[in-house]
Design a protein around this motif. Sequence first.
Motif, PDB file in Angstrom:
ATOM      1  N   ASN A  64      13.994   1.563  -2.192  1.00 31.87           N
ATOM      2  CA  ASN A  64      13.048   1.021  -3.164  1.00 31.87           C
ATOM      3  C   ASN A  64      13.504   1.444  -4.561  1.00 31.87           C
ATOM      4  OD1 ASN A  64      10.257   0.131  -4.240  1.00 31.87           O
ATOM      5  ND2 ASN A  64      10.424   2.250  -4.926  1.00 31.87           N
ATOM      6  N   GLU A  65      13.610   0.499  -5.451  1.00 32.30           N
ATOM      7  CA  GLU A  65      14.008   0.795  -6.839  1.00 32.30           C
ATOM      8  C   GLU A  65      15.151   1.811  -6.847  1.00 32.30           C
ATOM      9  OE1 GLU A  65      10.612   1.427  -9.463  1.00 32.30           O
ATOM     10  OE2 GLU A  65       9.948  -0.623  -9.095  1.00 32.30           O
ATOM     11  N   SER A  66      16.208   1.503  -6.124  1.00 35.36           N
ATOM     12  CA  SER A  66      17.357   2.413  -6.046  1.00 35.36           C
ATOM     13  C   SER A  66      18.010   2.586  -7.418  1.00 35.36           C
ATOM     14  CB  SER A  66      18.371   1.890  -5.029  1.00 35.36           C
ATOM     15  OG  SER A  66      17.719   1.740  -3.781  1.00 35.36           O
ATOM     16  N   TYR A  89       8.686  -6.900 -10.832  1.00 34.67           N
ATOM     17  CA  TYR A  89       8.312  -7.234 -12.221  1.00 34.67           C
ATOM     18  C   TYR A  89       6.825  -6.975 -12.421  1.00 34.67           C
ATOM     19  CZ  TYR A  89       7.182  -9.780 -16.464  1.00 34.67           C
ATOM     20  OH  TYR A  89       6.717 -10.109 -17.718  1.00 34.67           O
ATOM     21  N   TYR A  90       6.501  -6.144 -13.387  1.00 31.04           N
ATOM     22  CA  TYR A  90       5.104  -5.868 -13.741  1.00 31.04           C
ATOM     23  C   TYR A  90       4.780  -6.475 -15.095  1.00 31.04           C
ATOM     24  CZ  TYR A  90       4.593  -2.583  -9.864  1.00 31.04           C
ATOM     25  OH  TYR A  90       4.506  -2.024  -8.606  1.00 31.04           O
ATOM     26  N   THR A  91       3.570  -6.982 -15.212  1.00 33.89           N
ATOM     27  CA  THR A  91       3.093  -7.544 -16.474  1.00 33.89           C
ATOM     28  C   THR A  91       2.424  -6.439 -17.286  1.00 33.89           C
ATOM     29  OG1 THR A  91       2.708  -9.686 -15.447  1.00 33.89           O
ATOM     30  CG2 THR A  91       1.457  -9.212 -17.455  1.00 33.89           C
ATOM     31  N   ASP A 148       8.698  -7.899  -4.050  1.00 34.86           N
ATOM     32  CA  ASP A 148       7.805  -7.006  -3.298  1.00 34.86           C
ATOM     33  C   ASP A 148       7.031  -6.005  -4.153  1.00 34.86           C
ATOM     34  OD1 ASP A 148       9.855  -5.138  -3.576  1.00 34.86           O
ATOM     35  OD2 ASP A 148      10.509  -5.260  -1.490  1.00 34.86           O
ATOM     36  N   GLU A 149       7.077  -6.180  -5.470  1.00 39.77           N
ATOM     37  CA  GLU A 149       6.112  -5.504  -6.367  1.00 39.77           C
ATOM     38  C   GLU A 149       5.896  -6.396  -7.577  1.00 39.77           C
ATOM     39  OE1 GLU A 149       6.588  -1.334  -7.344  1.00 39.77           O
ATOM     40  OE2 GLU A 149       7.430  -0.915  -5.354  1.00 39.77           O
ATOM     41  N   TRP A 150       4.653  -6.782  -7.808  1.00 42.25           N
ATOM     42  CA  TRP A 150       4.319  -7.563  -8.995  1.00 42.25           C
ATOM     43  C   TRP A 150       2.835  -7.371  -9.307  1.00 42.25           C
ATOM     44  CZ3 TRP A 150       0.699 -11.621  -9.004  1.00 42.25           C
ATOM     45  CH2 TRP A 150       0.294 -12.101  -7.747  1.00 42.25           C
ATOM     46  N   GLY A 208       7.278   1.740  -2.582  1.00 40.12           N
ATOM     47  CA  GLY A 208       7.164   2.484  -3.789  1.00 40.12           C
ATOM     48  C   GLY A 208       8.034   3.747  -3.842  1.00 40.12           C
ATOM     49  N   CYS A 209       7.918   4.366  -4.996  1.00 42.38           N
ATOM     50  CA  CYS A 209       8.672   5.603  -5.250  1.00 42.38           C
ATOM     51  C   CYS A 209       8.421   6.635  -4.161  1.00 42.38           C
ATOM     52  CB  CYS A 209       8.284   6.170  -6.610  1.00 42.38           C
ATOM     53  SG  CYS A 209       8.721   5.111  -8.000  1.00 42.38           S
ATOM     54  N   PHE A 210       7.205   6.636  -3.612  1.00 44.70           N
ATOM     55  CA  PHE A 210       6.874   7.615  -2.572  1.00 44.70           C
ATOM     56  C   PHE A 210       7.819   7.487  -1.377  1.00 44.70           C
ATOM     57  CE2 PHE A 210       4.560   8.740   1.325  1.00 44.70           C
ATOM     58  CZ  PHE A 210       4.171  10.045   1.038  1.00 44.70           C
ATOM     59  N   ALA A 232       0.856  -1.203   0.000  1.00 42.84           N
ATOM     60  CA  ALA A 232       0.000   0.000   0.000  1.00 42.84           C
ATOM     61  C   ALA A 232       0.881   1.237   0.000  1.00 42.84           C
ATOM     62  CB  ALA A 232      -0.906  -0.008   1.233  1.00 42.84           C
ATOM     63  N   GLU A 233       0.783   2.004  -1.069  1.00 45.58           N
ATOM     64  CA  GLU A 233       1.618   3.211  -1.223  1.00 45.58           C
ATOM     65  C   GLU A 233       0.743   4.456  -1.131  1.00 45.58           C
ATOM     66  OE1 GLU A 233       3.886   3.136  -4.861  1.00 45.58           O
ATOM     67  OE2 GLU A 233       4.977   4.970  -4.332  1.00 45.58           O
ATOM     68  N   HIS A 234       1.350   5.561  -0.791  1.00 41.09           N
ATOM     69  CA  HIS A 234       0.635   6.838  -0.880  1.00 41.09           C
ATOM     70  C   HIS A 234       0.574   7.201  -2.360  1.00 41.09           C
ATOM     71  CE1 HIS A 234       0.556   8.203   3.474  1.00 41.09           C
ATOM     72  NE2 HIS A 234       1.129   7.009   3.482  1.00 41.09           N
TER      73      HIS A 234
HETATM   74  O1  AHR Z   1       3.579   0.401  -7.790  1.00 39.90           O
HETATM   75  C1  AHR Z   1       3.761   1.596  -8.472  1.00 39.90           C
HETATM   76  C2  AHR Z   1       5.223   1.981  -8.614  1.00 39.90           C
HETATM   77  O2  AHR Z   1       5.881   1.038  -9.408  1.00 39.90           O
HETATM   78  C3  AHR Z   1       6.035   1.989  -7.341  1.00 39.90           C
HETATM   79  O3  AHR Z   1       5.910   3.172  -6.650  1.00 39.90           O
HETATM   80  C4  AHR Z   1       7.421   1.808  -7.829  1.00 39.90           C
HETATM   81  O4  AHR Z   1       8.256   1.188  -6.881  1.00 39.90           O
HETATM   82  C5  AHR Z   1       7.253   1.010  -9.102  1.00 39.90           C
HETATM   83  O5  AHR Z   1       7.956   1.557 -10.152  1.00 39.90           O
END
Ligand code: AHR
Length: 515
Positions: free
Chosen positions: A193-195, A259-261, A316-318, A91-93, A45-47
């Motif tokens: 996160n995503e350094s 990894y995002y689809t 931790d992100e998919w 996340g980026c936040f 859960a991200e802002h």
């Molecule tokens: O989940 C959305 C974004 O995707 C996250 O903030 C980031 O870590 C990724 O690029």
Amino acid sequence: MKRLSIFSCLLLIAFAANAQETNKLIVDANQGKVVINKNIYGHFAEHLGRCIYDGIWVGKDSKIPNTDGYRTDIVNALKDMKIPVLRWPGGCFADTYHWQDGIGPLNKRAKMMNYHWGGVVENNTFGTHEFLNLCEMLGCEPYISANVGSGSVVEMTQWIEYMNSDKDVPMANLRRQNGREKPWNVKYLGVGNESWGCGGNMTPDYYVNLLRNYSEMAGIYGQWKLKQIGCGANSDDYNWTDVVMKERPGSISGLSLHYYTIAGSGWGNKSAATGFEKKYYFSGLEKALKMNELVEKHSAIMDKYDPKKQVGLMVDEWGIWTDVEPGTEKGFLFQQNSIRDALIASLTLDIFNNHADRVKMANIAQTINVLQSVILTQGNKMVLTPTYYVFKMYAVHQDAKLLPSQLIAEDYEFDGRKIPALSSSVSEDQNGNIHVSVTNLNPDKEIVLSVELVGKSFEQVKSASVLTAPEYNSYNGFDAPEVVKPVDFKNFKKINSSSLQITVPSKALVVLEMK
Ligand code: AHR
């Protein structure tokens, strides 16, 4: 000469003799050694957009029924789904977040710009107390993502002391002053996160040196009880994993992977979440299956430096990332969720289950109203998405023993391309119940699958449920929230004390309990 086990012999026989019986699942039921970490069923859960505000949090004065500001319907649904761990605040936040802005009296909290997500002003109403108290309500572990991109070691270590110390020290006293006596004892801490991207655009060599520094100090302040998760690779950046694992600071117990689809041809052409053509049904599943290759290749690198598998791969992100729904505010990433996305979830969870020796946590992005959510809200309405039901049905695998299995499956062919039509995983819980989950990716054809238990027998199938849909792109809308919903499943037949035949409907997943 190496001797073959009964399981291997049966496999050979199955391959040779059952050419016409294409679909077979052979389970080595006596060989379960690895436990499927329940955190594989984790969330994030991200802002971002309406995930926190208007999603989890509506505030105490809202007309929407709430418990101390948290939406009551959402809290109940997440508990029901058995959420084990929740990652926050990004996340980026996270790499723009300064935790001290989000504590203390509400009217004194500093505001900040949410630079990544729509440039909205964040008023920090939802901060450390609100998040950690939510996790207590849900009975799940909090996973805090620390700010490495624009923060400092001091800021991170003070946060650790604030959350976890029970001593008479400045940050614990500040926490007490803010109304919380007991520490929360946070266990999971992400160090960046995503350094390699939004978290600082670093090279792996640069990051790994920072990681040494942050990790050492987090270890000291966390009294070595914290499980630290280092920032891992973007998709197939195997060099990142190699550099971090080679130099691995002794105190990290996990390395992330994102990894995002994308069902369309790329980030600029992602394809819609609803009403999409069948080619995007196929490509969504095809691209989601890449997770298997990613897990295996990153694991192989990790094995080189960590043969005892002490460092977990934490995905931790998919999830699937589609176009937003029409009318969505800029940067809010609000997308619908179809039966295709549920199948993406089930096949991905099968991959994680089947690699439970290395995958110790995973967090689908993101819990409410963002990307592949389990819940969507609109005013006081709430919709449980098809993906929600997958997590609920698969909860039986949490902390169960993985039973190694071999799946022989026909292909699902589309437009000259093919993928295996079936996906599966099998586990045994502490009461000796065996759970088999099977997904049929073919949207046009039911599939008959034989299941063979080696080394164990069963008396009966105690229960079974199925999730499917009228169309390959059906979804639950606010006006029709129950189009895709699990129902009891009866289409199976016990053949003998160790085998079973299941007829899996098209575009469906089935979970059976055997004893
Ligand atoms: O989940 C959305 C974004 O995707 C996250 O903030 C980031 O870590 C990724 O690029």
